[in-house]
Enzyme design. Structure first.
Site, PDB file in Angstrom:
ATOM      1  N   HIS A   1      13.721   1.597  53.266  1.00 51.04           N
ATOM      2  CA  HIS A   1      14.640   1.465  52.091  1.00 51.04           C
ATOM      3  C   HIS A   1      15.167   0.120  51.731  1.00 51.04           C
ATOM      4  O   HIS A   1      15.725  -0.402  52.473  1.00 51.04           O
ATOM      5  CB  HIS A   1      15.700   2.606  52.553  1.00 51.04           C
ATOM      6  CG  HIS A   1      15.463   3.919  52.913  1.00 51.04           C
ATOM      7  ND1 HIS A   1      15.847   4.626  53.915  1.00 51.04           N
ATOM      8  CD2 HIS A   1      14.475   4.605  52.321  1.00 51.04           C
ATOM      9  CE1 HIS A   1      15.442   5.940  53.889  1.00 51.04           C
ATOM     10  NE2 HIS A   1      14.596   5.770  52.810  1.00 51.04           N
TER      11      HIS A   1
ATOM     12  N   GLU B   1      18.441  -1.052  52.831  1.00 53.82           N
ATOM     13  CA  GLU B   1      18.602  -1.282  54.099  1.00 53.82           C
ATOM     14  C   GLU B   1      17.909  -2.353  54.762  1.00 53.82           C
ATOM     15  O   GLU B   1      16.902  -2.469  55.171  1.00 53.82           O
ATOM     16  CB  GLU B   1      18.353   0.061  55.054  1.00 53.82           C
ATOM     17  CG  GLU B   1      19.065   1.293  54.281  1.00 53.82           C
ATOM     18  CD  GLU B   1      18.404   2.652  54.633  1.00 53.82           C
ATOM     19  OE1 GLU B   1      17.553   2.601  55.644  1.00 53.82           O
ATOM     20  OE2 GLU B   1      19.027   3.736  54.405  1.00 53.82           O
TER      21      GLU B   1
ATOM     22  N   HIS C   1      15.694   0.815  60.086  1.00 54.31           N
ATOM     23  CA  HIS C   1      16.595   1.388  58.861  1.00 54.31           C
ATOM     24  C   HIS C   1      18.225   0.893  59.052  1.00 54.31           C
ATOM     25  O   HIS C   1      18.452   0.278  60.131  1.00 54.31           O
ATOM     26  CB  HIS C   1      16.831   2.995  58.772  1.00 54.31           C
ATOM     27  CG  HIS C   1      15.190   3.429  58.187  1.00 54.31           C
ATOM     28  ND1 HIS C   1      15.171   4.095  57.088  1.00 54.31           N
ATOM     29  CD2 HIS C   1      14.054   3.433  58.885  1.00 54.31           C
ATOM     30  CE1 HIS C   1      14.039   4.470  56.921  1.00 54.31           C
ATOM     31  NE2 HIS C   1      13.336   4.150  57.970  1.00 54.31           N
TER      32      HIS C   1
ATOM     33  N   GLU D   1      18.094   3.092  63.557  1.00 58.54           N
ATOM     34  CA  GLU D   1      18.960   3.079  62.648  1.00 58.54           C
ATOM     35  C   GLU D   1      20.066   1.910  63.289  1.00 58.54           C
ATOM     36  O   GLU D   1      20.362   2.097  64.433  1.00 58.54           O
ATOM     37  CB  GLU D   1      19.961   4.229  62.433  1.00 58.54           C
ATOM     38  CG  GLU D   1      19.201   5.381  61.830  1.00 58.54           C
ATOM     39  CD  GLU D   1      18.710   5.221  60.384  1.00 58.54           C
ATOM     40  OE1 GLU D   1      19.778   4.340  59.578  1.00 58.54           O
ATOM     41  OE2 GLU D   1      18.206   6.207  59.754  1.00 58.54           O
TER      42      GLU D   1
END
Length: 451
Positions: A91, A94, A221, A311
């Site tokens: 992404h 990110e 991410h 994440e």
């Protein structure tokens, strides 16, 4: 909650004993595309004998998707040496993963040159592939707004505003159907004309997966702090509005490798981050929220690779002033996670003349997910410590089974030598009315090849 020692498989040295590089604060800056490329080529020039740069393709706007490889023999797959990959910036907005992977490249080079035994061993025994940015076009859109004004979605997709983590062929539905009908449990077929249904960046990554026999992977991410493992897509609809856990056949090993990262991270394992709570800093993807056509599920269902999604920050585009702290928080975890590729079993599958057999299937009793050998006949199967019955099979050969005990240290080697399957005898029976061919099948069903 278990102690840290219960989730690690390797002895982790304190950072101060092996992190020799002293970096100044001005080393921690955001890298636009040109700066990123220069940083990668700078590392390659400093460590030319253990690195290689290659491009797996181009983005919509024709930016190269550069990979930096670390190996004692760059560009060459060595039998019984596993392939590992990190993917960042899927992404575009990110960005922490992109920066961490650039820093990791620099760190591996510097530590190798400094004679760090742990890093030297990792590079000599692993072929490491690092793709800092899968979505360079989206990054440029996000970077134009900068850290202070970046929105939650601006730059997330590629230049066509397509979310690349919703762009892979959906194999989950087929897998869930096969589970109910005793169908294939690995390397599922891609749909017709899939190439024209995905974005150039997605196509490049899939071709990359086809060209390298990756064993373990993580994609980085932002927006939360948790190690997320497959499946991402739920098998069934939500129950009373709540998400449902969707376990893979390798659920236990996925939990283990996810915890290897979370406990090596400075605070991920504590659970409370970004206003959310994840026990031990890990979550099953579908139990968080269901996601279709994601990359980590695709890795597991189409290749031999086990991938999780990391994440890493509450702030998708953290300011440069936060990068040094984030690097220190993730440095040990990034190294520890790579070391997880060296657990379970590995070996060669050869015929009686010692010729390697590619695409032989390796099945572990009790785990309904097989893997296959690579082009050189070698295989790598991640497993928890324990005793297993393992079967190797290939078309035209008799299957062979062995019992093996896996310990907590490096992978146990288990080799197979397959014998040719007995040929079907053909008898020509000459009768009064002419010749008739009678085929006598004398081979038991178990020896007719893979399932």
């Amino acid at each position: 909650m278990p102690s840290c020692s219960s989730v690690f498989w390797t002895v982790v040295l304190p950072l101060g004993l092996w992190a020799t590089g002293a970096w100044a604060n001005d080393d921690f800056q955001h890298h636009g595309y040109e700066e990123m490329v220069r940083a990668l080529f700078s590392v390659q020039s400093q460590c030319p004998y253990i690195t290689r740069i290659y491009s797996i393709g181009r983005s919509v706007e024709a930016r190269h998707l550069y990979v930096l490889e670390f190996s004692d023999n760059p560009g060459i797959h060595e039998a019984l040496e596993p392939e590992f990959k990190y993917v960042g910036n899927m992404h575009g907005n990110e960005v922490l993963g992109r920066e961490l992977l650039i820093y990791l490249c620099k760190f591996l080079c510097e530590e190798y040159r400094a004679g760090n035994e742990r890093i030297t061993s990792l590079i000599h025994n692993t072929r490491i592939h690092i793709l800092p940015s899968m979505n360079p076009d989206g990054y440029e859109v996000a970077a134009r707004q900068g850290p202070e004004f970046n929105g939650y979605l601006v730059g997330r997709g590629n230049s066509r505003d397509i979310d690349l983590n919703r762009n892979f062929p959906d194999l989950n539905g087929l897998m869930y159907y096969y589970e109910k009908n005793n169908g294939k449990n690995h390397h599922l077929p891609l749909p017709d004309k899939w190439e024209v249904q995905v974005e150039p960046e997605t196509l490049a990554v899939i071709k990359w997966m086809q060209n390298y026999n990756f064993v373990l992977s993580a994609n980085l991410h932002g927006g939360a702090v948790v190690a997320n493992y497959p499946f991402d897509k739920s098998r069934e609809a939500r129950i009373r509005g709540k998400p449902t856990y969707s376990a893979t056949p390798d659920d236990k090993i996925f939990k283990k490798i996810a915890k290897a990262y979370s406990y090596a991270h400075s605070w991920m394992h504590k659970g409370w981050n970004c206003g959310d709570y994840f026990e031990e800093g890990v979550t099953n993807g579908a139990n968080w929220y269901s996601l279709s056509r994601g990359m980590q599920d695709f890795n597991y269902l189409y290749t031999n690779c086990f991938e999780i999604t990391l994440e890493l920050s509450c702030d998708k585009f953290p300011p440069a002033s936060a990068l040094a702290r984030e690097w220190l928080a993730n440095r040990e975890a990034l190294v520890s996670y790579m070391e997880q590729v060296h657990h379970g079993i590995k070996g060669m599958v050869n015929d009686q003349n010692n010729n390697p057999i590619s695409n032989a299937e390796i099945a572990v009793a009790g785990i309904n997910h097989d893997i296959t050998t690579g082009a050189d006949g070698d295989y790598f199967r991640l497993l928890l410590p324990g005793t297993y019955t393992v079967t190797a099979s290939a078309p035209g050969y008799q299957a062979s089974s062995s019992t093996v005990t896996v310990g907590p240290a490096e992978a146990t080697q288990l080799h197979f030598y397959l014998k040719p399957a007995p040929k079907v005898a053909n008898l020509n029976v000459k009768g009064q009315q002419g010749k008739k061919s009678l085929s006598l099948a004398k081979v038991p069903p178990a020896n007719l090849g893979p399932r």
